[in-house]
Scaffold this motif. Structure first.
Motif, short mmCIF file in Angstrom:
data_model
loop_
_atom_site.label_atom_id
_atom_site.label_comp_id
_atom_site.label_asym_id
_atom_site.label_seq_id
_atom_site.Cartn_x
_atom_site.Cartn_y
_atom_site.Cartn_z
N GLY A 1 41.01 65.04 3.59
CA GLY A 1 40.47 64.08 4.55
C GLY A 1 39.76 62.91 3.89
O GLY A 1 39.59 61.85 4.49
N LEU A 2 39.33 63.11 2.65
CA LEU A 2 38.63 62.03 1.96
C LEU A 2 39.61 61.02 1.38
O LEU A 2 39.31 59.85 1.24
CB LEU A 2 37.76 62.60 0.83
CG LEU A 2 36.48 63.29 1.27
CD1 LEU A 2 35.78 63.91 0.08
CD2 LEU A 2 35.55 62.30 1.93
N ALA B 1 28.38 53.68 6.75
CA ALA B 1 29.40 54.12 7.67
C ALA B 1 30.32 53.05 8.22
O ALA B 1 31.51 53.29 8.32
CB ALA B 1 28.72 54.81 8.83
N ILE C 1 34.11 52.44 7.63
CA ILE C 1 34.76 53.39 6.74
C ILE C 1 35.37 54.50 7.58
O ILE C 1 35.11 54.63 8.74
CB ILE C 1 33.76 53.94 5.72
CG1 ILE C 1 33.11 52.80 4.98
CG2 ILE C 1 34.46 54.82 4.73
CD1 ILE C 1 32.17 53.25 3.90
N ALA D 1 36.81 57.87 9.25
CA ALA D 1 36.48 58.40 10.52
C ALA D 1 35.70 59.68 10.53
O ALA D 1 35.39 60.23 9.51
CB ALA D 1 37.78 58.66 11.19
N VAL D 2 35.47 60.07 11.73
CA VAL D 2 34.90 61.38 11.90
C VAL D 2 36.03 62.37 11.63
O VAL D 2 36.99 62.41 12.34
CB VAL D 2 34.43 61.57 13.34
CG1 VAL D 2 33.85 62.93 13.56
CG2 VAL D 2 33.46 60.50 13.69
N LEU D 3 35.85 63.12 10.56
CA LEU D 3 36.91 64.05 10.20
C LEU D 3 36.41 65.46 10.47
O LEU D 3 35.85 66.10 9.60
CB LEU D 3 37.28 63.88 8.73
CG LEU D 3 37.88 62.52 8.40
CD1 LEU D 3 37.94 62.33 6.91
CD2 LEU D 3 39.24 62.42 9.01
N ILE D 4 36.54 65.83 11.66
CA ILE D 4 36.12 67.19 11.96
C ILE D 4 37.33 68.05 11.68
O ILE D 4 38.29 68.08 12.43
CB ILE D 4 35.66 67.30 13.40
CG1 ILE D 4 34.51 66.35 13.59
CG2 ILE D 4 35.27 68.71 13.73
CD1 ILE D 4 34.05 66.24 14.99
N ALA D 5 37.28 68.72 10.61
CA ALA D 5 38.51 69.27 10.05
C ALA D 5 38.70 70.73 10.34
O ALA D 5 39.18 71.46 9.52
CB ALA D 5 38.47 69.07 8.56
N GLY E 1 31.09 57.72 13.75
CA GLY E 1 30.41 58.92 13.29
C GLY E 1 29.08 59.16 13.96
O GLY E 1 28.39 60.12 13.63
N TYR F 1 30.93 66.38 1.34
CA TYR F 1 31.96 66.55 2.38
C TYR F 1 32.25 68.03 2.62
O TYR F 1 32.46 68.47 3.75
CB TYR F 1 33.22 65.81 1.97
CG TYR F 1 34.34 65.87 2.99
CD1 TYR F 1 34.26 65.18 4.19
CD2 TYR F 1 35.48 66.61 2.74
CE1 TYR F 1 35.28 65.22 5.12
CE2 TYR F 1 36.51 66.66 3.66
CZ TYR F 1 36.41 65.97 4.85
OH TYR F 1 37.42 66.03 5.77
N GLY G 1 31.40 68.35 6.25
CA GLY G 1 32.63 68.27 7.02
C GLY G 1 32.86 66.94 7.71
O GLY G 1 33.63 66.86 8.65
N ASP G 2 32.19 65.92 7.25
CA ASP G 2 32.29 64.61 7.90
C ASP G 2 32.13 63.55 6.82
O ASP G 2 31.12 63.52 6.12
CB ASP G 2 31.19 64.47 8.97
CG ASP G 2 31.27 63.15 9.70
OD1 ASP G 2 31.46 63.18 10.92
OD2 ASP G 2 31.13 62.10 9.05
N ARG G 3 33.13 62.71 6.68
CA ARG G 3 33.11 61.74 5.60
C ARG G 3 31.92 60.78 5.71
O ARG G 3 31.26 60.47 4.74
CB ARG G 3 34.41 60.94 5.58
CG ARG G 3 34.39 59.85 4.54
CD ARG G 3 35.67 59.09 4.46
NE ARG G 3 35.54 58.05 3.43
CZ ARG G 3 36.52 57.62 2.68
NH1 ARG G 3 37.72 58.13 2.82
NH2 ARG G 3 36.33 56.68 1.78
N THR G 4 31.70 60.32 6.92
CA THR G 4 30.62 59.36 7.10
C THR G 4 29.28 59.97 6.72
O THR G 4 28.48 59.36 6.00
CB THR G 4 30.58 58.88 8.56
OG1 THR G 4 31.85 58.31 8.88
CG2 THR G 4 29.50 57.85 8.76
N ASP H 1 26.78 58.97 3.68
CA ASP H 1 25.37 58.69 3.96
C ASP H 1 24.46 59.56 3.09
O ASP H 1 23.47 59.10 2.54
CB ASP H 1 25.05 58.94 5.44
CG ASP H 1 25.50 57.78 6.33
OD1 ASP H 1 26.00 56.78 5.77
OD2 ASP H 1 25.34 57.88 7.55
N ASP I 1 33.71 74.35 10.03
CA ASP I 1 34.71 73.33 10.34
C ASP I 1 35.51 72.93 9.11
O ASP I 1 36.71 72.70 9.19
CB ASP I 1 34.01 72.05 10.85
CG ASP I 1 33.52 72.22 12.26
OD1 ASP I 1 33.78 73.27 12.85
OD2 ASP I 1 32.87 71.29 12.75
#
Lengths: 431, 178
Positions: free
Chosen positions: A18-19, A48, A51, A53-57, A161, B41, B45-48, B52, B102
């Motif tokens: 995801g990154l 943020a 950049i 997205a919200v990657l709820i994976a 985010g 990450y 579990g969230d890139r943003t 941060d 997640d």
């Protein structure tokens, strides 16, 4: 071993997919971080915007936990009158998952008593096309049945985010859903939601119980230097006090409510306390040394304050822990225990969920099985069950509490943490 | 993967950075940003949020640079700050493990094969701390000693944690295999 190493690398690489390419953001991040070097720590970084997205994976396995008593279970100490002791935790015979739609993810769970709870979930699952929606379902029978989903706010762009992330209820009626830059309130148990009626740009935390709650917010845009604001409400979030501006340079990290009108606030550097719903505040100098790595705070009454300092690892990798207790309303800290041999505390390692249940008693857990408990003002500590590594420990009174372990089992105690009983495994999974 | 700098070898960089030289600080910490984002990450579990957290960690590292002792490796020191920042973010939420879980969802993305799926599930059942240790050691290639520093535990404890985690994933492993 080589095979396992290879397989783990492969799994981690998939998780990190995801990154994708992150090198491009390094220069931006470094320059922004250095540019902020003279600003208060804890302010919202500027990363943020724009950049990815919200990657709820994820597959979410949310575990439902139990709490006894009237109060909300987010924060540790509870007044004695809110306790309603029972000999044995009561567990519903059957609990079924909420019937949330396919490809949705549970973000957060909250309960205010044994029967009444809420689940916050979203359809914002990558790869996402269209808009993200956030919804709440509730149960009033311990998970046997669930309400229809109620959408909260939105829709949101998948790259936002700051969308809702957390749900917190004060009582059966009044609750909040909030994220990095949005907050909603309900007064009918989650059937309807409205935008929280205070001025904010970012939300740090909302904490409270019964009808009293505290909100820590940041009023300015990313990168703009402002003071954080602390507000309180005594009517379940309908009206809020005027904001108290934290001194420049202080950013809220954690709030521990106590009594009917108190809040012990940990900032990135020191502590602050109010006994009168935020009308007046007192600064408390942290006694942790400059080598401190983490600080954990606790109080049950606002008079006896606990501070657990974990220093930065030494060259050998050890972490010195020191417990300080303040019993004279801020005059002096007294060292009660350390992690040195014979010092009372257990082996080095970061503590979590440090809670003071009543005067003289406290507990915490760490990244190993069990809970550390002291009933003699922090001098002596003993490890008690559960024999499992815990994800969270909460108390709804000085005696009754529960814990969740990493295998999604629920443990309950009715004697202040001295004895624990595994009560259930209540998994709520996306269907 | 990452050039390892310690405060001894990078003395001039370190001293210049402490004196306020931003270029020196970037040379010291910049190469660690990417692994820190990956670590964050894996925890958030969230890139943003990960970015941060790392940005905040960089700012904190700048201010804590004076605490970096001579001979202490910079990488685990900085990753420890990043880990701590991630913990601060997570401790503001209820059910922190939900979001950690997640990040270990593999259904739909997992290549065919029962063993891989089983391993993914077993990994998801590990505690946060165990997963972090495996991530640091097997993905970021940190030696055991640096894993210990980054997680705030001794090297022996780090080795034990990694061994126990591996043993849960593959019960037939021996500690000597580490």
């Amino acid at each position: 071993m080589d095979e396992l190493r290879k397989e783990l690398r492969s799994l981690f690489e998939r998780q990190q997919a995801g990154l994708r390419e992150i090198r491009g953001s390094r220069e931006t991040l470094m320059s922004r971080a250095v540019a902020r070097k003279d600003e208060p720590l804890g302010g919202r970084p500027q990363v943020a915007a724009g950049i990815a997205a919200v990657l709820i994976a994820a597959l979410v396995i949310a575990t439902f936990a139990y709490v006894r008593g009237r109060g909300v279970f987010h924060e540790g100490p509870y007044s004695a009158e809110s306790s309603s002791r029972v000999a044995t935790p009561v567990v519903p015979a059957t609990v079924k998952p909420p019937s949330i739609p396919p490809r949705t993810w549970i973000l957060d769970v909250d309960l205010v008593d044994l029967s009444t709870g809420w689940v916050l979930f979203t359809n914002c699952v990558q790869p996402m096309t269209g808009s993200c929606h956030y919804s709440v379902e509730s149960t009033t029978d311990g998970g046997r049945s669930w309400s229809k989903p109620v959408q909260v706010g939105g829709p949101y762009d998948p790259s936002n985010g700051d969308a809702p992330r957390a749900i917190h209820f004060l009582n059966k009626s009044d609750g909040f859903v909030y994220g990095g830059a949005i907050a909603f309130v309900t007064h009918d148990g989650g059937r309807t939601w409205g935008r929280l009626n205070i001025a904010y740009v970012f939300v740090s935390f909302i904490a409270g119980r019964d009808s009293v709650a505290w909100a820590a917010t940041y009023p300015c845009a990313k990168g703009q230097l402002c003071s954080y604001e602390i507000r309180s409400t005594s009517d379940g979030g309908r009206t809020w006090s005027k904001p108290y501006n934290l001194p420049a340079g202080l950013s809220p990290v954690e709030g521990v409510p106590f009594g009917a009108s108190g809040l012990l606030l940990a900032t990135a550097t020191d502590l602050m306390i109010t006994l009168d719903t935020g009308a007046t505040w007192r600064d408390i100098r942290s006694t942790c040394t400059s080598a401190v790595f983490t600080e954990e705070i606790a109080t049950s009454d606002g008079r006896e304050l606990w501070l657990l300092c974990s220093d930065f690892p030494t060259d050998s990798g050890n972490v010195r822990k020191t417990l300080w207790v303040e019993e004279d309303a801020g005059a002096t800290w007294k060292q009660r225990a350390t992690s040195q041999p014979g010092g009372g505390l257990d082996e080095p390692g970061p503590a979590a969920d440090f809670i003071s249940l009543s005067a003289g008693s406290a507990l915490y857990h760490a990244a190993r099985p069990g809970v550390m408990v002291s009933h003699d003002d922090g001098v002596n500590w003993t490890t008690v069950g559960p024999p499992a590594t815990l994800a969270a420990v909460r108390f709804c009174s000085a005696s009754d509490g529960w814990a969740l372990d990493n295998q999604n089992y629920v443990w309950a105690t009715v004697d202040g943490g001295d004895h624990w009983t595994r009560t259930a495994s209540l998994q709520i999974t996306s269907t | 993967m990452v050039h390892v700098v310690n405060a001894e070898a990078g003395r001039s960089l370190h001293e210049r950075a402490v004196a306020g030289d931003e270029d020196a600080f970037e040379a010291l910490v910049g190469p660690l940003v990417e692994p820190a984002i990956r670590l964050a990450y894996s925890m958030l579990g969230d890139r943003t949020e990960a970015e941060d957290a790392v940005q905040e960690a960089v700012t904190r590292a700048w201010r804590k640079l004076g605490q970096l002792r001579a001979g202490m490796p910079v990488r685990p020191w900085f990753l420890a700050i990043a880990v701590n920042q991630c913990r601060n973010i997570r401790r503001t939420r209820w059910f922190r493990f939900v979001r950690t879980s997640d990040t270990f969802r593999f259904d739909g993305d997992v290549e065919p094969g029962v063993e891989r799926i089983d391993l993914a599930r077993a990994l998801a059942r590990l505690s946060d701390s165990d997963r972090q240790a495996l991530f640091l050691h097997f993905y970021l290639d940190l030696p055991i000693e640096e894993v210990g520093v980054a997680l705030g535990i001794s090297a022996a404890a780090a080795k034990g944690r990694i061994y126990r985690a591996c043993h849960r994933l593959r019960p037939d492993l021996a500690e000597e295999d580490l």
